[in-house]
Write an enzyme that holds these catalytic residues in place. Structure first.
Site, mmCIF file in Angstrom:
data_model
loop_
_atom_site.group_PDB
_atom_site.id
_atom_site.type_symbol
_atom_site.label_atom_id
_atom_site.label_comp_id
_atom_site.label_asym_id
_atom_site.label_seq_id
_atom_site.Cartn_x
_atom_site.Cartn_y
_atom_site.Cartn_z
ATOM 1 C CG HIS A 293 -0.206 0.591 2.591
ATOM 2 N ND1 HIS A 293 0.051 -0.296 3.425
ATOM 3 C CD2 HIS A 293 -0.263 1.700 3.108
ATOM 4 C CE1 HIS A 293 0.348 0.424 4.616
ATOM 5 N NE2 HIS A 293 0.227 1.529 4.140
ATOM 6 N N GLY B 262 3.370 5.884 9.191
ATOM 7 C CA GLY B 262 4.435 6.210 8.666
ATOM 8 C C GLY B 262 5.546 5.073 9.260
ATOM 9 C CB SER C 36 3.019 1.838 6.294
ATOM 10 O OG SER C 36 1.664 1.618 7.003
HETATM 11 C C1 4AZ Z 1 -0.694 3.864 8.915
HETATM 12 O O1 4AZ Z 1 -1.777 4.715 8.655
HETATM 13 C C2 4AZ Z 1 -0.931 3.064 10.067
HETATM 14 N N1 4AZ Z 1 -1.710 1.060 14.537
HETATM 15 C C3 4AZ Z 1 0.131 2.002 10.174
HETATM 16 C C4 4AZ Z 1 0.011 1.093 11.515
HETATM 17 C C5 4AZ Z 1 -1.092 1.366 12.175
HETATM 18 C C6 4AZ Z 1 -2.205 2.192 12.147
HETATM 19 C C7 4AZ Z 1 -1.875 3.232 10.796
HETATM 20 C C8 4AZ Z 1 -1.179 0.448 13.271
HETATM 21 O O2 4AZ Z 1 0.232 3.689 8.168
#
Ligand code: 4AZ
Length: 253
Positions: free
Chosen positions: A45, A196, A198
């Site tokens: 993603h 961030g 991710s």
């Molecule tokens: C994001 O938006 C995101 N709490 C990544 C991880 C989590 C939530 C949001 C996990 O990239």
């Protein structure tokens, strides 16, 4: 990372920072993990349709997002972006949220091992972890859900594996959780991955060796009660990674 501590890239030497060129210049985009000298595993993603590999770059050995330490860092271009063919967000849950980046330096080389740059092991095919296993998540993401900014420095937090049954219970995420996902949280909901982080690593030690069990994927907010962090379950992709990279093994060192 919420509720964690300042880290050092030497403690997570597989940590990759993925950048993309935007109209305003180079922007931090996602985390990733070095799984072999030429390959970084990250989240699908992170790359919207139409992402051009020539606009991506990867930095290894990075402690601070907006500072460069030439002694520790190695910077690469991306020659291939391989997004999982069954990556699917039509249900809003990022099923098969996994991607590979093939990296090369200006002189055509891959990553060189150092104290700040090392590969992480991939778990065996469908290798499972019992619930309650302690793991660590690392990243340059937000320190609070409502923060305006990402962290300036690499941070880490301890989280524990939540059983699939509990994670897909009605009080948690219900049917949003597929078999390709792994949930992790802290028992007091004090630590989590956040925006961030991710693409970055969830690493769990087995017999004292670090294995990449998860890729930070999604969650409802960060560090919320009954809302664990959701990770792409890397053990499900062992064969996919071998097939796409052409590597002959991933665990042997
Ligand atoms: C994001 O938006 C995101 N709490 C990544 C991880 C989590 C939530 C949001 C996990 O990239």
């Amino acid at each position: 990372v919420v509720g964690g501590a300042l880290s050092a890239v030497e403690l997570h030497p597989w940590m990759a920072a993925v950048f993309s060129w935007r109209s305003r210049g180079r922007a931090f985009t996602c985390g990733g993990s070095l799984i072999s000298p030429c390959w970084v595993l990250t989240a699908a993603h992170c790359f919207p349709d139409g992402t051009q590999t020539k606009k991506l770059s990867v930095v290894l050995g990075k402690n601070a997002i907006n500072e460069t330490d030439i002694q520790k860092e190695q910077e690469f271009s991306v020659s291939e972006l391989i997004i999982h063919e069954h990556f699917d967000n039509t249900d809003g849950n990022f099923n098969n949220d996994i991607a590979l980046l093939k990296i090369h330096s200006p002189d055509g080389r891959c990553a060189k091992e150092s104290s700040s740059v090392k590969t992480v092991c991939i778990p065996g095919p469908h290798q499972t972890l019992s619930h309650g296993t302690s793991c660590e998540v690392a990243g340059y993401g937000k320190e609070q859900e409502g923060s305006w900014y990402y962290s300036q420095y690499l941070r880490e937090a301890k989280v524990k594996v939540v059983s699939p049954d509990l994670c897909s219970s009605k009080a948690y995420y219900g049917n949003m959780i597929t078999d390709n996902m792994l949930c992790a949280a802290s028992p007091d909901w004090s630590t989590d991955a956040c925006k961030g982080d991710s693409g970055g690593p969830l690493v769990c030690r087995v017999h004292d060796r670090a294995f990449l069990f998860g890729v930070v994927s999604w969650g409802e907010g960060c560090s919320r009660e009954f809302r664990p962090g959701v990770y792409a379950k890397v053990s499900n992709y062992h064969h996919w990674i071998l097939e796409k990279t052409g590597l002959s093994s991933l665990t042997a060192h």
